[in-house]
Design a protein around this motif. Structure first.
Motif, PDB file in Angstrom:
ATOM      1  N   SER A 234       6.735  37.650 -10.152  1.00  0.00           N
ATOM      2  CA  SER A 234       5.639  37.944  -9.215  1.00  0.00           C
ATOM      3  C   SER A 234       6.217  39.256  -8.623  1.00  0.00           C
ATOM      4  CB  SER A 234       5.791  36.735  -8.416  1.00  0.00           C
ATOM      5  OG  SER A 234       7.454  36.753  -7.843  1.00  0.00           O
ATOM      6  N   SER A 235       7.295  39.577  -8.612  1.00  0.00           N
ATOM      7  CA  SER A 235       7.710  40.965  -8.064  1.00  0.00           C
ATOM      8  C   SER A 235       7.306  42.061  -8.845  1.00  0.00           C
ATOM      9  CB  SER A 235       9.126  41.002  -7.798  1.00  0.00           C
ATOM     10  OG  SER A 235       9.901  40.542  -8.866  1.00  0.00           O
ATOM     11  N   PHE A 236       6.947  42.168  -9.941  1.00  0.00           N
ATOM     12  CA  PHE A 236       6.561  43.150 -10.773  1.00  0.00           C
ATOM     13  C   PHE A 236       5.018  43.086 -11.483  1.00  0.00           C
ATOM     14  CE2 PHE A 236      10.439  45.264 -11.009  1.00  0.00           C
ATOM     15  CZ  PHE A 236      11.444  44.309 -10.954  1.00  0.00           C
ATOM     16  N   ARG A 237       4.529  42.180 -11.094  1.00  0.00           N
ATOM     17  CA  ARG A 237       2.999  42.197 -11.701  1.00  0.00           C
ATOM     18  C   ARG A 237       2.134  42.938 -11.148  1.00  0.00           C
ATOM     19  NH1 ARG A 237       1.521  36.874  -8.967  1.00  0.00           N
ATOM     20  NH2 ARG A 237       2.467  35.745 -10.682  1.00  0.00           N
ATOM     21  N   GLU A 238       2.310  43.351  -9.993  1.00  0.00           N
ATOM     22  CA  GLU A 238       1.552  44.554  -9.253  1.00  0.00           C
ATOM     23  C   GLU A 238       1.768  46.109 -10.089  1.00  0.00           C
ATOM     24  OE1 GLU A 238       0.055  41.580  -7.551  1.00  0.00           O
ATOM     25  OE2 GLU A 238      -0.774  43.617  -7.289  1.00  0.00           O
ATOM     26  N   ILE A 239       2.438  46.060 -10.747  1.00  0.00           N
ATOM     27  CA  ILE A 239       2.795  47.365 -11.167  1.00  0.00           C
ATOM     28  C   ILE A 239       1.691  47.532 -12.685  1.00  0.00           C
ATOM     29  CG2 ILE A 239       4.211  48.805 -12.716  1.00  0.00           C
ATOM     30  CD1 ILE A 239       6.523  47.664 -11.509  1.00  0.00           C
TER      31      ILE A 239
ATOM     32  N   GLU B  12      11.482  33.829  -9.423  1.00  0.00           N
ATOM     33  CA  GLU B  12      10.842  34.588  -8.204  1.00  0.00           C
ATOM     34  C   GLU B  12      11.512  34.695  -6.983  1.00  0.00           C
ATOM     35  OE1 GLU B  12       6.670  32.684  -9.986  1.00  0.00           O
ATOM     36  OE2 GLU B  12       7.198  32.695  -7.785  1.00  0.00           O
ATOM     37  N   ASP B  13      12.306  33.380  -6.628  1.00  0.00           N
ATOM     38  CA  ASP B  13      12.847  33.313  -5.396  1.00  0.00           C
ATOM     39  C   ASP B  13      13.555  34.324  -4.960  1.00  0.00           C
ATOM     40  OD1 ASP B  13      12.423  30.490  -6.527  1.00  0.00           O
ATOM     41  OD2 ASP B  13      11.857  30.444  -4.393  1.00  0.00           O
ATOM     42  N   LYS B  14      14.702  34.570  -5.825  1.00  0.00           N
ATOM     43  CA  LYS B  14      15.575  35.644  -5.941  1.00  0.00           C
ATOM     44  C   LYS B  14      15.244  37.073  -5.629  1.00  0.00           C
ATOM     45  CE  LYS B  14      19.615  37.073  -8.328  1.00  0.00           C
ATOM     46  NZ  LYS B  14      20.266  36.694  -9.539  1.00  0.00           N
ATOM     47  N   SER B  15      14.300  37.123  -6.780  1.00  0.00           N
ATOM     48  CA  SER B  15      13.811  38.694  -6.693  1.00  0.00           C
ATOM     49  C   SER B  15      12.662  39.205  -5.948  1.00  0.00           C
ATOM     50  CB  SER B  15      13.506  38.990  -8.114  1.00  0.00           C
ATOM     51  OG  SER B  15      12.114  38.089  -8.655  1.00  0.00           O
ATOM     52  N   SER B  16      11.767  38.153  -5.556  1.00  0.00           N
ATOM     53  CA  SER B  16      10.698  38.473  -4.999  1.00  0.00           C
ATOM     54  C   SER B  16      11.062  38.786  -3.401  1.00  0.00           C
ATOM     55  CB  SER B  16       9.663  37.508  -4.996  1.00  0.00           C
ATOM     56  OG  SER B  16       9.848  35.995  -4.599  1.00  0.00           O
ATOM     57  N   SER B  17      12.012  38.054  -2.953  1.00  0.00           N
ATOM     58  CA  SER B  17      12.257  38.165  -1.480  1.00  0.00           C
ATOM     59  C   SER B  17      12.877  39.744  -1.256  1.00  0.00           C
ATOM     60  CB  SER B  17      13.120  37.108  -1.195  1.00  0.00           C
ATOM     61  OG  SER B  17      14.204  37.097  -1.985  1.00  0.00           O
ATOM     62  N   SER B  18      13.620  40.169  -2.246  1.00  0.00           N
ATOM     63  CA  SER B  18      14.309  41.339  -2.200  1.00  0.00           C
ATOM     64  C   SER B  18      13.643  42.408  -2.967  1.00  0.00           C
ATOM     65  CB  SER B  18      15.723  41.171  -2.685  1.00  0.00           C
ATOM     66  OG  SER B  18      15.699  40.895  -4.143  1.00  0.00           O
ATOM     67  N   SER B  19      12.593  42.201  -3.677  1.00  0.00           N
ATOM     68  CA  SER B  19      11.839  43.271  -4.430  1.00  0.00           C
ATOM     69  C   SER B  19      11.568  44.432  -3.795  1.00  0.00           C
ATOM     70  CB  SER B  19      11.003  42.578  -5.286  1.00  0.00           C
ATOM     71  OG  SER B  19       9.849  42.254  -4.464  1.00  0.00           O
TER      72      SER B  19
ATOM     73  N   LEU C  41       1.336  31.699   1.840  1.00  0.00           N
ATOM     74  CA  LEU C  41      -0.178  31.789   1.120  1.00  0.00           C
ATOM     75  C   LEU C  41      -0.069  32.334  -0.292  1.00  0.00           C
ATOM     76  CD1 LEU C  41      -2.212  32.630   4.461  1.00  0.00           C
ATOM     77  CD2 LEU C  41      -2.186  30.610   3.322  1.00  0.00           C
ATOM     78  N   GLN C  42       1.157  32.883  -0.672  1.00  0.00           N
ATOM     79  CA  GLN C  42       1.194  33.481  -1.692  1.00  0.00           C
ATOM     80  C   GLN C  42       0.559  32.927  -3.041  1.00  0.00           C
ATOM     81  OE1 GLN C  42       5.319  34.105  -3.166  1.00  0.00           O
ATOM     82  NE2 GLN C  42       4.741  35.905  -4.037  1.00  0.00           N
ATOM     83  N   GLU C  43       0.537  31.728  -3.149  1.00  0.00           N
ATOM     84  CA  GLU C  43       0.051  30.741  -4.288  1.00  0.00           C
ATOM     85  C   GLU C  43      -1.324  31.316  -4.507  1.00  0.00           C
ATOM     86  OE1 GLU C  43       0.907  26.555  -5.723  1.00  0.00           O
ATOM     87  OE2 GLU C  43       2.217  26.943  -4.047  1.00  0.00           O
ATOM     88  N   SER C  44      -2.044  30.918  -3.504  1.00  0.00           N
ATOM     89  CA  SER C  44      -3.654  31.356  -3.687  1.00  0.00           C
ATOM     90  C   SER C  44      -3.866  32.451  -3.871  1.00  0.00           C
ATOM     91  CB  SER C  44      -4.418  30.147  -2.621  1.00  0.00           C
ATOM     92  OG  SER C  44      -3.718  30.446  -1.304  1.00  0.00           O
ATOM     93  N   PHE C  45      -3.074  33.272  -3.105  1.00  0.00           N
ATOM     94  CA  PHE C  45      -3.264  34.650  -3.006  1.00  0.00           C
ATOM     95  C   PHE C  45      -3.231  35.520  -4.055  1.00  0.00           C
ATOM     96  CE2 PHE C  45      -4.173  38.678  -0.688  1.00  0.00           C
ATOM     97  CZ  PHE C  45      -3.088  39.544  -1.493  1.00  0.00           C
TER      98      PHE C  45
END
Lengths: 241, 172
Positions: free
Chosen positions: A122-127, A81-88, A189-193
Motif C-alpha cells: 500500500s505504501s509503494f503501489r503509487e510509484i 501495511e500498518d507499520k510501513s504505510s503510516s510512516s512511509s 476510507l483507505q480501503e474503498s479509496f
C-alpha cells in the motif's frame, strides 16, 4: 488532473483546492528532478539506462536485482501495511523514488515479480513502474500492464523513450502528490479509496493519471493506437531467421 | 601537418562507421550511444562497449574448440559441450540483450538463430550458429577497437593542434 478529481472530489473536496497542503509530498516536489530507480541485471544495460536518465536530468539509482531494489525501498523489512504505510510518507529509512524502471527478465526475481510486490504494497503501489524487455511478447506485455505497469518498453531503450517517460511523470506529478496526500489523511476510507485509485485494473483510467497517450484503457494493448508500446513489432520480423 | 592528421582521422573514422552500418554490423542503437557522449561523459561509448566485451567474455570459456583468427586479436573459444541447454539459453539471452543495447546488430541476429537451435536441442544448428557467433563477435571487437584507437589518436592530434582551445575549455 480532470479525470482524477472525479474520485477525489467525493472524498475530500476541500483538499483538492490546494495540492501542496501535504508536507509529505514536498520531499519530491522540492527537488525538481525525477528520481528513478533502475533495475537491470545486465551491467551494459544499467550503464546505458543510467546515462539516458542522467542526460534527461533525472536522478538515478541503478541496482542489479529486484531484491536489492526492494531492500533499497525498504519494502523487504516492513512486513505489512500498518507499520510501513503510516510512516512511509513521513520519511522512513527507504529510498524515495518517483519512478521505477525494471528489466523483465532477471535471475532470481523477474521484473514482473518485482512489479507485483510493489503493487501489492500500500505504501509503494503509487510509484509508477515501467517494464523493459528485449522481447516483444504480447502475453508478457499484457500481463505486466494488467498487474499495473505504466508502460512496457521494448529494448533497446532510446533517449526518446526516457524523455517521454520523464515528461509524463512530471506532468502527472501533481496528481500523485494529491493522491499521496489523500492516502495519508484518509486512513479510514483507505480501503474503498484504494480500490478506486489502484491503477492495476483496466477500468481505473478515471482514477489514475491519464496514460501517456489518449487511449482510455491502458491495460488493453489492442486498443492502443500508441506506436511506442509496440515499437519493435515490425522490425522484429526481419530479425527472426 | 597535424591538422591534416586530425581531418584524415576523422574521415577514416566516418568511413569505417559507414561500412559497419552498411554491413549491418552496427545499427541505430550505436548512434544512440554516440548521442549520449558529450563533454561530461567523453568516453561513454568506449566505456560501455568495453563493459560489453568484458561481460561477454564470461560466455566464452577457455576450453576446447577453435579460436577465431581474425587478425589474431580475438582469442575467444566457445563452449561446445552444449550439455546444459537451459544454462546456455540464459547466457544467450543476456548476450543477446546486451548486444542489442550497444547496437551490435549482426551479433544479436546470430544469437537469435542460436537460441532457436538450442530450443530445439539441435546440436548441429548450435554448432553452426556458434561458429558464426565467434566470427561476428571477433569482427565486431576488432573493428570497434580500431575505431576507438582512431578516436584516441584524433583527440591527441586535436589537442596538439589546438592547445589554446583546450586550455580555454578547461577554464570553463
Amino acid at each position: 488532473m480532470g479525470s482524477n478529481s472525479v474520485v477525489s472530489n467525493r472524498r475530500m473536496p476541500e483538499k483538492m483546492n490546494c495540492f501542496d497542503l501535504s508536507p509529505n509530498s514536498n520531499s519530491d516536489s522540492e527537488a525538481e528532478e525525477v528520481h528513478v530507480l533502475a533495475v537491470d541485471d545486465s551491467l551494459v544495460d544499467r550503464k546505458v539506462i543510467e546515462r539516458l536518465l542522467k542526460i534527461s536530468s533525472c536522478k538515478v539509482t541503478a541496482v542489479d536485482s529486484g531484491w536489492r531494489a526492494l531492500k533499497l525501498l525498504g519494502l523487504l523489512d516492513d512486513e505489512e501495511e500498518d507499520k510501513s504505510s503510516s510512516s512511509s510518507s513521513d520519511g522512513f529509512e527507504g529510498l524515495k523514488v518517483d519512478l521505477i524502471i525494471t528489466d523483465y527478465w532477471m535471475p532470481g526475481m523477474t521484473g514482473y515479480e518485482l512489479l507485483k510486490k510493489i503493487k501489492e504494497s500500500s505504501s509503494f503501489r503509487e510509484i509508477p513502474v515501467v517494464i523493459m524487455s528485449s522481447e516483444n511478447v504480447m502475453t508478457r506485455i499484457d500481463r505486466c500492464l494488467e498487474e499495473g505497469a505504466e508502460e512496457f518498453i521494448v529494448k533497446p531503450v532510446k533517449l526518446s523513450d526516457v524523455t517521454r517517460l520523464r515528461d509524463y511523470y512530471m506532468a502527472t506529478r501533481e496528481i500523485r502528490s494529491a493522491e499521496s496526500g489523500i492516502n495519508v489523511n484518509k486512513r479510514k476510507l483507505q480501503e474503498s479509496f484504494d480500490v478506486s485509485t489502484a491503477s492495476s485494473s483496466p477500468s481505473s483510467s478515471s482514477a489514475s493519471p491519464p496514460p501517456l497517450f489518449s487511449s482510455p484503457a491502458p491495460c488493453s494493448p489492442s486498443s492502443l493506437d500508441s506506436p511506442t508500446r509496440r515499437p519493435k513489432m515490425t522490425s522484429l520480423d526481419h530479425i527472426l531467421i | 601537418m597535424l591538422g591534416w592528421g586530425v581531418d584524415r582521422l576523422r574521415a577514416d573514422m566516418s568511413r569505417l562507421l559507414a561500412i559497419l552500418f552498411h554491413q549491418g554490423v552496427l545499427d541505430e542503437q550505436f548512434l544512440q550511444l554516440q548521442q549520449l557522449q558529450d563533454e561530461s561523459s567523453p568516453n561513454f561509448v568506449s566505456e560501455v562497449v568495453n563493459i560489453y566485451f568484458h561481460e561477454s567474455e564470461k560466455l566464452f570459456t577457455k576450453s576446447q574448440g577453435p579460436t577465431c583468427k581474425t587478425d589474431g586479436y580475438c582469442d575467444c573459444r566457445l563452449d561446445r559441450e552444449f550439455s546444459d541447454y537451459k544454462k546456455m539459453g540464459i547466457h544467450l539471452n543476456q548476450f543477446m540483450g546486451s548486444s542489442s543495447s550497444i547496437g551490435a546488430n549482426r551479433v544479436r541476429n546470430v544469437c537469435v538463430a542460436f537460441r532457436a537451435a538450442s530450443e530445439q536441442n539441435n546440436r548441429a544448428g548450435c554448432l553452426r550458429a556458434l561458429e558464426l557467433l565467434e566470427h561476428e563477435y571477433c569482427y565486431l571487437k576488432n573493428k570497434l577497437h580500431e575505431l576507438f584507437q582512431m578516436e584516441q589518436q584524433r583527440v591527441l592530434a586535436a589537442g596538439a593542434r589546438y592547445p589554446l582551445q583546450q586550455q580555454q575549455q578547461q577554464q570553463h
